[in-house]
Design a protein around this motif. Structure first.
Motif, PDB file in Angstrom:
ATOM      1  N   VAL A  63     -95.231  -8.203 -23.152  1.00 31.51           N
ATOM      2  CA  VAL A  63     -95.914  -6.911 -23.117  1.00 31.51           C
ATOM      3  C   VAL A  63     -95.788  -6.275 -24.500  1.00 31.51           C
ATOM      4  CG1 VAL A  63     -95.687  -6.420 -20.636  1.00 31.51           C
ATOM      5  CG2 VAL A  63     -93.814  -5.831 -22.198  1.00 31.51           C
ATOM      6  N   HIS A 108    -103.744 -10.672 -20.088  1.00 33.23           N
ATOM      7  CA  HIS A 108    -102.751 -10.111 -19.176  1.00 33.23           C
ATOM      8  C   HIS A 108    -102.677  -8.594 -19.307  1.00 33.23           C
ATOM      9  CE1 HIS A 108    -101.220 -14.187 -18.412  1.00 33.23           C
ATOM     10  NE2 HIS A 108    -101.355 -14.392 -19.718  1.00 33.23           N
ATOM     11  N   LEU A 109    -101.989  -7.973 -18.357  1.00 34.53           N
ATOM     12  CA  LEU A 109    -101.719  -6.544 -18.448  1.00 34.53           C
ATOM     13  C   LEU A 109    -100.985  -6.310 -19.765  1.00 34.53           C
ATOM     14  CD1 LEU A 109    -102.264  -4.208 -16.405  1.00 34.53           C
ATOM     15  CD2 LEU A 109     -99.859  -4.401 -15.751  1.00 34.53           C
ATOM     16  N   GLN A 112     -96.023  -2.873 -19.967  1.00 28.81           N
ATOM     17  CA  GLN A 112     -95.270  -2.603 -18.748  1.00 28.81           C
ATOM     18  C   GLN A 112     -95.403  -1.114 -18.471  1.00 28.81           C
ATOM     19  OE1 GLN A 112     -91.196  -3.909 -18.780  1.00 28.81           O
ATOM     20  NE2 GLN A 112     -90.676  -2.772 -16.926  1.00 28.81           N
ATOM     21  N   TYR A 116     -97.528   6.306 -13.894  1.00 24.20           N
ATOM     22  CA  TYR A 116     -98.978   6.464 -13.996  1.00 24.20           C
ATOM     23  C   TYR A 116     -99.385   7.792 -13.375  1.00 24.20           C
ATOM     24  CZ  TYR A 116    -103.523   6.117 -11.569  1.00 24.20           C
ATOM     25  OH  TYR A 116    -104.746   6.392 -11.013  1.00 24.20           O
ATOM     26  N   ILE A 158    -101.345  -1.408 -10.433  1.00 24.40           N
ATOM     27  CA  ILE A 158    -102.329  -1.472 -11.517  1.00 24.40           C
ATOM     28  C   ILE A 158    -102.433  -2.912 -11.989  1.00 24.40           C
ATOM     29  CG2 ILE A 158    -102.905  -0.704 -13.846  1.00 24.40           C
ATOM     30  CD1 ILE A 158    -101.444   1.884 -13.275  1.00 24.40           C
ATOM     31  N   VAL A 159    -103.666  -3.440 -12.014  1.00 25.24           N
ATOM     32  CA  VAL A 159    -103.887  -4.854 -12.326  1.00 25.24           C
ATOM     33  C   VAL A 159    -104.867  -4.978 -13.481  1.00 25.24           C
ATOM     34  CG1 VAL A 159    -103.358  -5.609  -9.977  1.00 25.24           C
ATOM     35  CG2 VAL A 159    -105.720  -5.037 -10.577  1.00 25.24           C
ATOM     36  N   VAL A 160    -104.807  -6.122 -14.151  1.00 25.92           N
ATOM     37  CA  VAL A 160    -105.690  -6.355 -15.283  1.00 25.92           C
ATOM     38  C   VAL A 160    -107.063  -6.809 -14.791  1.00 25.92           C
ATOM     39  CG1 VAL A 160    -105.166  -8.814 -15.657  1.00 25.92           C
ATOM     40  CG2 VAL A 160    -105.749  -7.343 -17.622  1.00 25.92           C
ATOM     41  N   THR A 163    -108.711  -9.407 -11.804  1.00 19.78           N
ATOM     42  CA  THR A 163    -107.885  -9.559 -10.606  1.00 19.78           C
ATOM     43  C   THR A 163    -108.687  -9.081  -9.397  1.00 19.78           C
ATOM     44  OG1 THR A 163    -105.910  -9.076 -11.920  1.00 19.78           O
ATOM     45  CG2 THR A 163    -105.693  -8.957  -9.516  1.00 19.78           C
ATOM     46  N   SER A 250    -107.614  -0.887 -11.669  1.00 16.17           N
ATOM     47  CA  SER A 250    -107.856  -1.977 -12.617  1.00 16.17           C
ATOM     48  C   SER A 250    -108.030  -1.436 -14.027  1.00 16.17           C
ATOM     49  CB  SER A 250    -109.121  -2.756 -12.222  1.00 16.17           C
ATOM     50  OG  SER A 250    -109.010  -3.310 -10.924  1.00 16.17           O
ATOM     51  N   VAL A 251    -107.476  -2.172 -15.014  1.00 16.02           N
ATOM     52  CA  VAL A 251    -107.603  -1.761 -16.414  1.00 16.02           C
ATOM     53  C   VAL A 251    -108.181  -2.904 -17.239  1.00 16.02           C
ATOM     54  CG1 VAL A 251    -105.691  -0.124 -16.313  1.00 16.02           C
ATOM     55  CG2 VAL A 251    -105.248  -2.475 -17.016  1.00 16.02           C
ATOM     56  N   PRO A 253    -108.186  -5.268 -20.611  1.00 12.84           N
ATOM     57  CA  PRO A 253    -106.999  -5.877 -21.220  1.00 12.84           C
ATOM     58  C   PRO A 253    -106.705  -5.466 -22.656  1.00 12.84           C
ATOM     59  CG  PRO A 253    -108.800  -7.454 -21.153  1.00 12.84           C
ATOM     60  CD  PRO A 253    -109.285  -6.227 -20.435  1.00 12.84           C
TER      61      PRO A 253
END
Length: 394
Positions: A63, A108-109, A112, A116, A158-160, A163, A250-251, A253
């Motif tokens: 990260v 990837h995310l 870390q 949020y 929270i996922v990249v 996903t 979702s975010v 990358p």
């Protein structure tokens, strides 16, 4: 520009951008990289040569938190150095082995996320929602124009981008019933948002002022705050969003640093009535970022981040005004970004008028959000955040 690098004319990742992220390949464990054109510059491998003036071991972490913690004086200088090396036609330390085709990498995310927070900072969105569920003449609650409303969300879900998102099951109240049921949401929605990544720890008990807030903002991401509207509506009184929101967000990358967005600063909407002194914010503190949402292949929304009534500096100042501290990697989302016209509404709740003029998301639907500023070699984009809806678990 070095000869081994080609940047397509419509690329989000020009030399004016150079966002940071985390990637891996079968022979390269998770590490820091910079997006440039259709490639990723492997910062960790580049750093092994001792070319940076900081301990490049932080670039080998899974990260970006430790790299960000070095501070903007270090991270901005590293980005500027890379920019200069990539602009050289000869004599650049960047070699072919430092570049990885993005199509061959897994993204990837990037950080870390410790905490949020989701805000509610678009006056158009808040007004639209208020008209639907309250007195249309009093769409905004009394506090809305006086402070950036927010709530503490769930960082673990929270996922990249890429996903899949599972349709959540929850308690909801059907319109034709007097008793709640426990079943898959019937009103699954997206929310077009952006988020900023906190880039500096603050001290517990010490507020961050509007004037110094930018020192604590490392960069920005696209953010899709998935919402189960029927679960949310039944549960939110009196404490606010909970299970109708916490199942997934979702975010994108790549984190676009604020310095890349500096040319696109604009003034935000006039705030009336005037805000309290600790929230006063003059000048160009919004950003002109064109945003778009597609459901499958259909574009359903075109909006812009410049519409935000409450800017990021005000959000952070208010968040910490009670002494709450923030930490590197924390995420602060804008809330749904809607404009003044129906085609700029940032959620299906608004676009369908709560389901009366269209449907919410179906299983198998794919939602894609994109955003960028500028054009050509000056374009600064965020890539995309994509999520496909999977059926609820049996």
């Amino acid at each position: 520009m070095i000869k081994l690098l080609t940047i397509p004319p419509d690329s989000d990742f020009t030399l004016a951008n150079l966002p940071f992220g985390i990637f891996s390949t079968p022979d390269r464990p998770r590490r820091a990289g910079i997006a440039v054109g259709d490639d990723i510059l492997d910062l960790a491998m580049l750093g092994e040569s001792g070319i940076f003036d900081f301990d490049a071991a932080v670039l080998n972490r899974p990260v970006l938190n430790d790299f960000i913690t070095l501070g903007k004086s270090v991270t901005s200088r590293a980005r500027s150095q890379v920019q200069g090396w990539l602009e050289k036609e000869q004599g650049s330390p960047v070699q072919a082995r430092h570049l990885v085709p993005m199509a061959e990498a897994t993204l990837h995310l990037p950080v870390q996320i410790g905490d949020y927070t989701d805000f509610y900072s678009s006056i158009e969105h808040a007004t639209n929602v208020g008209r639907m569920f309250r007195d249309p003449e009093k769409a905004l609650l009394p506090n809305w124009r006086h402070l950036p409303v927010g709530y503490h969300g769930r960082a673990s879900s929270i996922v990249v981008s890429g996903t899949p998102v599972r349709r959540p099951v929850g308690q909801l109240m059907p319109s034709d019933s007097n008793h709640p049921v426990f079943e898959p949401t019937r009103r699954l929605d997206f929310e077009l948002e952006m988020a900023f990544v906190v880039g500096k720890d603050s001290e517990l008990g010490r507020p961050i002022s509007v004037g110094e807030a930018e020192e604590y903002i490392f960069g920005m991401l696209l953010f899709n705050d998935w919402s189960a509207r029927d679960i949310q509506r039944w549960e939110y009184v009196p404490l606010g969003p909970f299970l109708g929101k916490s199942f997934a967000s979702s975010v994108s990358p790549w984190i676009v640093p604020l310095e890349a967005l500096a040319p696109f600063r604009v003034a935000g909407p006039e705030q009336t009535p005037g805000v309290l002194p600790y929230l006063q914010s003059g000048g160009a503190n919004n950003y002109d970022i064109d945003l778009q949402v597609r459901v499958n292949e259909t574009t359903v929304c075109r909006s812009n981040f410049r519409y935000m009534y409450w800017n990021m500096q005000q959000q952070l100042a208010h968040h910490t005004s009670n002494g709450c501290n923030v930490r590197v990697g924390d995420l602060m989302a804008s809330g749904t970004i809607s404009g003044q016209t129906p085609d700029s509404y940032g959620s299906l709740l608004e676009l369908t008028e709560n389901g009366t003029r269209g449907s919410f998301l179906r299983d198998g639907d794919t939602v894609t959000m994109t955003g960028h500023s500028g054009s050509g070699s000056s374009r600064v984009g965020f890539g995309s955040v994509v999520g496909r809806i999977l059926p609820a678990r049996n």
